[in-house]
Design a protein around this motif. Structure first.
Motif, PDB file in Angstrom:
ATOM      1  N   SER A 286       0.826  -1.208   0.000  1.00 25.61           N
ATOM      2  CA  SER A 286       0.000   0.000   0.000  1.00 25.61           C
ATOM      3  C   SER A 286       0.859   1.257   0.000  1.00 25.61           C
ATOM      4  CB  SER A 286      -0.924   0.007   1.206  1.00 25.61           C
ATOM      5  OG  SER A 286      -1.818  -1.072   1.142  1.00 25.61           O
ATOM      6  N   VAL A 287       1.909   1.257   0.802  1.00 22.00           N
ATOM      7  CA  VAL A 287       2.825   2.411   0.831  1.00 22.00           C
ATOM      8  C   VAL A 287       3.480   2.576  -0.541  1.00 22.00           C
ATOM      9  CG1 VAL A 287       4.992   3.269   1.821  1.00 22.00           C
ATOM     10  CG2 VAL A 287       3.231   2.332   3.307  1.00 22.00           C
ATOM     11  N   HIS A 288       3.898   1.463  -1.136  1.00 19.99           N
ATOM     12  CA  HIS A 288       4.520   1.513  -2.457  1.00 19.99           C
ATOM     13  C   HIS A 288       3.541   2.066  -3.496  1.00 19.99           C
ATOM     14  CE1 HIS A 288       6.048  -0.188  -6.291  1.00 19.99           C
ATOM     15  NE2 HIS A 288       7.202   0.188  -5.766  1.00 19.99           N
ATOM     16  N   ALA A 289       2.296   1.643  -3.445  1.00 24.90           N
ATOM     17  CA  ALA A 289       1.288   2.120  -4.392  1.00 24.90           C
ATOM     18  C   ALA A 289       1.027   3.613  -4.229  1.00 24.90           C
ATOM     19  CB  ALA A 289      -0.005   1.335  -4.216  1.00 24.90           C
ATOM     20  N   VAL A 290       0.954   4.075  -2.998  1.00 24.53           N
ATOM     21  CA  VAL A 290       0.717   5.507  -2.751  1.00 24.53           C
ATOM     22  C   VAL A 290       1.893   6.337  -3.262  1.00 24.53           C
ATOM     23  CG1 VAL A 290       0.518   7.237  -0.924  1.00 24.53           C
ATOM     24  CG2 VAL A 290      -0.882   5.175  -0.846  1.00 24.53           C
ATOM     25  N   LEU A 291       3.115   5.886  -3.005  1.00 25.85           N
ATOM     26  CA  LEU A 291       4.289   6.633  -3.477  1.00 25.85           C
ATOM     27  C   LEU A 291       4.388   6.611  -5.004  1.00 25.85           C
ATOM     28  CD1 LEU A 291       6.947   5.557  -0.828  1.00 25.85           C
ATOM     29  CD2 LEU A 291       5.790   7.754  -1.024  1.00 25.85           C
ATOM     30  N   ALA A 292       4.070   5.482  -5.630  1.00 24.29           N
ATOM     31  CA  ALA A 292       4.097   5.399  -7.089  1.00 24.29           C
ATOM     32  C   ALA A 292       3.035   6.288  -7.714  1.00 24.29           C
ATOM     33  CB  ALA A 292       3.912   3.956  -7.538  1.00 24.29           C
ATOM     34  N   THR A 293       1.857   6.315  -7.121  1.00 30.58           N
ATOM     35  CA  THR A 293       0.790   7.180  -7.621  1.00 30.58           C
ATOM     36  C   THR A 293       1.175   8.647  -7.470  1.00 30.58           C
ATOM     37  OG1 THR A 293      -0.859   5.518  -7.054  1.00 30.58           O
ATOM     38  CG2 THR A 293      -1.650   7.774  -7.374  1.00 30.58           C
ATOM     39  N   GLY A 294       1.741   8.984  -6.330  1.00 32.07           N
ATOM     40  CA  GLY A 294       2.183  10.369  -6.113  1.00 32.07           C
ATOM     41  C   GLY A 294       3.247  10.808  -7.102  1.00 32.07           C
ATOM     42  N   SER A 295       4.212   9.943  -7.376  1.00 34.76           N
ATOM     43  CA  SER A 295       5.253  10.309  -8.349  1.00 34.76           C
ATOM     44  C   SER A 295       4.662  10.406  -9.761  1.00 34.76           C
ATOM     45  CB  SER A 295       6.408   9.317  -8.309  1.00 34.76           C
ATOM     46  OG  SER A 295       5.988   8.045  -8.726  1.00 34.76           O
ATOM     47  N   GLY A 296       3.697   9.551 -10.083  1.00 31.57           N
ATOM     48  CA  GLY A 296       3.033   9.650 -11.381  1.00 31.57           C
ATOM     49  C   GLY A 296       2.271  10.952 -11.535  1.00 31.57           C
ATOM     50  N   ILE A 297       1.606  11.369 -10.482  1.00 31.09           N
ATOM     51  CA  ILE A 297       0.872  12.644 -10.522  1.00 31.09           C
ATOM     52  C   ILE A 297       1.828  13.809 -10.708  1.00 31.09           C
ATOM     53  CG2 ILE A 297      -0.491  14.237  -9.107  1.00 31.09           C
ATOM     54  CD1 ILE A 297      -1.937  11.734  -7.998  1.00 31.09           C
ATOM     55  N   VAL A 298       2.953  13.778 -10.022  1.00 25.83           N
ATOM     56  CA  VAL A 298       3.953  14.846 -10.170  1.00 25.83           C
ATOM     57  C   VAL A 298       4.474  14.891 -11.606  1.00 25.83           C
ATOM     58  CG1 VAL A 298       6.296  15.537  -9.494  1.00 25.83           C
ATOM     59  CG2 VAL A 298       4.635  14.891  -7.758  1.00 25.83           C
ATOM     60  N   ILE A 299       4.738  13.738 -12.194  1.00 26.81           N
ATOM     61  CA  ILE A 299       5.245  13.693 -13.565  1.00 26.81           C
ATOM     62  C   ILE A 299       4.200  14.207 -14.547  1.00 26.81           C
ATOM     63  CG2 ILE A 299       5.909  12.112 -15.424  1.00 26.81           C
ATOM     64  CD1 ILE A 299       7.324  10.462 -13.207  1.00 26.81           C
ATOM     65  N   VAL A 300       2.959  13.780 -14.397  1.00 27.40           N
ATOM     66  CA  VAL A 300       1.905  14.216 -15.311  1.00 27.40           C
ATOM     67  C   VAL A 300       1.674  15.718 -15.190  1.00 27.40           C
ATOM     68  CG1 VAL A 300      -0.582  14.058 -15.733  1.00 27.40           C
ATOM     69  CG2 VAL A 300       0.771  11.994 -15.504  1.00 27.40           C
ATOM     70  N   ARG A 301       1.701  16.235 -13.981  1.00 31.28           N
ATOM     71  CA  ARG A 301       1.462  17.673 -13.789  1.00 31.28           C
ATOM     72  C   ARG A 301       2.616  18.528 -14.287  1.00 31.28           C
ATOM     73  NH1 ARG A 301      -2.761  19.495 -10.491  1.00 31.28           N
ATOM     74  NH2 ARG A 301      -1.477  21.319 -10.133  1.00 31.28           N
ATOM     75  N   SER A 302       3.811  17.954 -14.372  1.00 31.47           N
ATOM     76  CA  SER A 302       4.956  18.738 -14.836  1.00 31.47           C
ATOM     77  C   SER A 302       5.033  18.806 -16.360  1.00 31.47           C
ATOM     78  CB  SER A 302       6.255  18.163 -14.284  1.00 31.47           C
ATOM     79  OG  SER A 302       6.528  16.904 -14.871  1.00 31.47           O
TER      80      SER A 302
END
Length: 87
Positions: free
Chosen positions: A45-61
């Motif tokens: 779950s922690v891994h999924a949350v961190l992966a989702t967060g990094s994906g959101i940062v990449i998409v927003r950039s």
């Protein structure tokens, strides 16, 4: 990049070991299998949350991925050259 890989290689197994240890101490009635199963799910779950967060940062950039790729392909620049040019 290598530092990030090393950090992840230490963080996730360490989190798993910490969760397993904490569950075994806080819930002595649970079997080792139960503690390992819950720890695995927590780390996943922690891994999924961190992966989702990094994906959101990449998409927003990214401003516009489609236009950025089309520019490189229509101007005669290969996709790999265009991506290295943008970095």
């Amino acid at each position: 990049m290598l530092l990030t890989l090393a950090s992840g290689a230490l963080f996730f197994p360490g989190l798993f070991a910490l969760c397993t240890w904490a569950l075994r101490r806080s819930r002595p009635g649970w079997s080792r299998t139960d503690c390992v199963m819950i720890s695995t799910r927590l780390v996943s779950s922690v891994h999924a949350v961190l992966a989702t967060g990094s994906g959101i940062v990449i998409v927003r950039s990214c401003d516009d991925v489609i236009t950025g790729r089309a520019f490189g392909e229509t101007s005669g620049i290969s996709s790999s050259a265009a991506s290295s040019w943008q970095n």
